[in-house]
Design an enzyme around this catalytic site. Structure first.
Site, PDB file in Angstrom:
ATOM      1  N   LYS A 169       0.864  -1.187   0.000  1.00  0.00           N
ATOM      2  CA  LYS A 169       0.000   0.000   0.000  1.00  0.00           C
ATOM      3  C   LYS A 169       0.899   1.235   0.000  1.00  0.00           C
ATOM      4  CE  LYS A 169      -4.232   1.144   2.489  1.00  0.00           C
ATOM      5  NZ  LYS A 169      -4.826   1.067   3.834  1.00  0.00           N
TER       6      LYS A 169
HETATM    7  C1  E4P Z   1      -8.126   2.129   3.636  1.00  0.00           C
HETATM    8  O1  E4P Z   1      -7.413   1.280   3.173  1.00  0.00           O
HETATM    9  C2  E4P Z   1      -7.923   2.798   4.924  1.00  0.00           C
HETATM   10  O2  E4P Z   1      -7.275   1.906   5.795  1.00  0.00           O
HETATM   11  C3  E4P Z   1      -9.209   3.171   5.610  1.00  0.00           C
HETATM   12  O3  E4P Z   1     -10.333   2.788   4.868  1.00  0.00           O
HETATM   13  C4  E4P Z   1      -9.250   4.537   6.179  1.00  0.00           C
HETATM   14  O4  E4P Z   1     -10.492   4.722   6.807  1.00  0.00           O
HETATM   15  P1  E4P Z   1     -10.785   5.921   7.810  1.00  0.00           P
HETATM   16  O5  E4P Z   1     -11.029   7.146   7.016  1.00  0.00           O
HETATM   17  O6  E4P Z   1     -12.028   5.480   8.537  1.00  0.00           O
HETATM   18  O7  E4P Z   1      -9.582   6.043   8.700  1.00  0.00           O
END
Ligand code: E4P
Length: 207
Positions: free
Chosen positions: A84
């Site tokens: 990622k």
């Molecule tokens: C995506 O891969 C992220 O880990 C995640 O969806 C972020 O979500 P949040 O905005 O609730 O922190």
């Protein structure tokens, strides 16, 4: 259509993974920090139960940081690892290099269709628009899914930052290939008051 869990709470993930409905897990440094575990312990526990696709976020400053750390992860976790990377210039340069050696990359923190296009051109397997964070800032997260879909990017759209079950169905309807959801949203997806009422009545009448 695939459903991922967005969490680093391994006990909670494994309980839901055992339903057979989950295809992967996305993590980020905040979720890992909240779990109180070392990232390697989180990934290893998930690998051990067979989670096939685990997004592992790499932090760094430069293309070289991202690339070399990504390769270390791939060596350690093999095909379970999806790398990622942030949608920054250095992140996208590293994404391009990784795609040339067939490493799956999830480009995260996507807030516009133009970012999605660049990430797709960089060879990302997944692009992650953050729906909830857009809505939190008076922007339209669902419109972004629709806009990205209309560009016909080749990368798979992984709808992220999802806060409720309704957003899951809307995101799929607008063309998301995958939704990644927190465990509480996954649990709520089962729930319907009329299902509970119906089960109660059928169980009673069966007696
Ligand atoms: C995506 O891969 C992220 O880990 C995640 O969806 C972020 O979500 P949040 O905005 O609730 O922190």
């Amino acid at each position: 259509m695939k459903l991922f869990l967005d969490s680093a709470d391994t006990d909670a993930i494994i309980k839901r993974y055992n339903t057979g409905l989950i295809d992967g897990v996305t993590t980020n440094p905040t979720l890992i920090f909240k779990s109180g575990k070392h990232p390697h312990d989180v990934y290893n526990e998930l690998m051990k139960v067979g989670v096939p696709d685990i997004s592992m976020e790499i932090v760094g400053e430069s293309e070289e940081d991202f690339f070399s750390r990504a390769i270390t992860h791939v060596k350690e976790y093999g095909d379970h690892a999806t790398i990622k990377l942030p949608c920054s210039v250095e992140g996208l340069k590293a994404c391009k290099r990784l795609s040339r050696v067939d490493v799956r990359v999830n480009v995260t923190l996507i807030f516009s269709a133009s970012q999605a296009i660049l990430a797709s051109l960089a060879g990302a397997t997944y692009i992650s628009p953050f729906i909830g964070r857009m809505d939190d800032n008076s922007l339209d997260g669902m419109k972004l899914i629709n806009d990205i879909k209309n560009t016909k990017v080749s990368a798979q759209i992984l709808a992220a930052s999802i806060r409720d079950p309704q957003s899951v169905s809307t995101a799929y309807a607008l063309g998301a290939d995958i939704c990644t959801v927190p465990v509480d949203v996954f649990d709520k997806m089962y729930k319907h008051v009329l299902t509970d009422k119906g089960i109660e009545q059928f169980n009673r009448d069966a007696l």
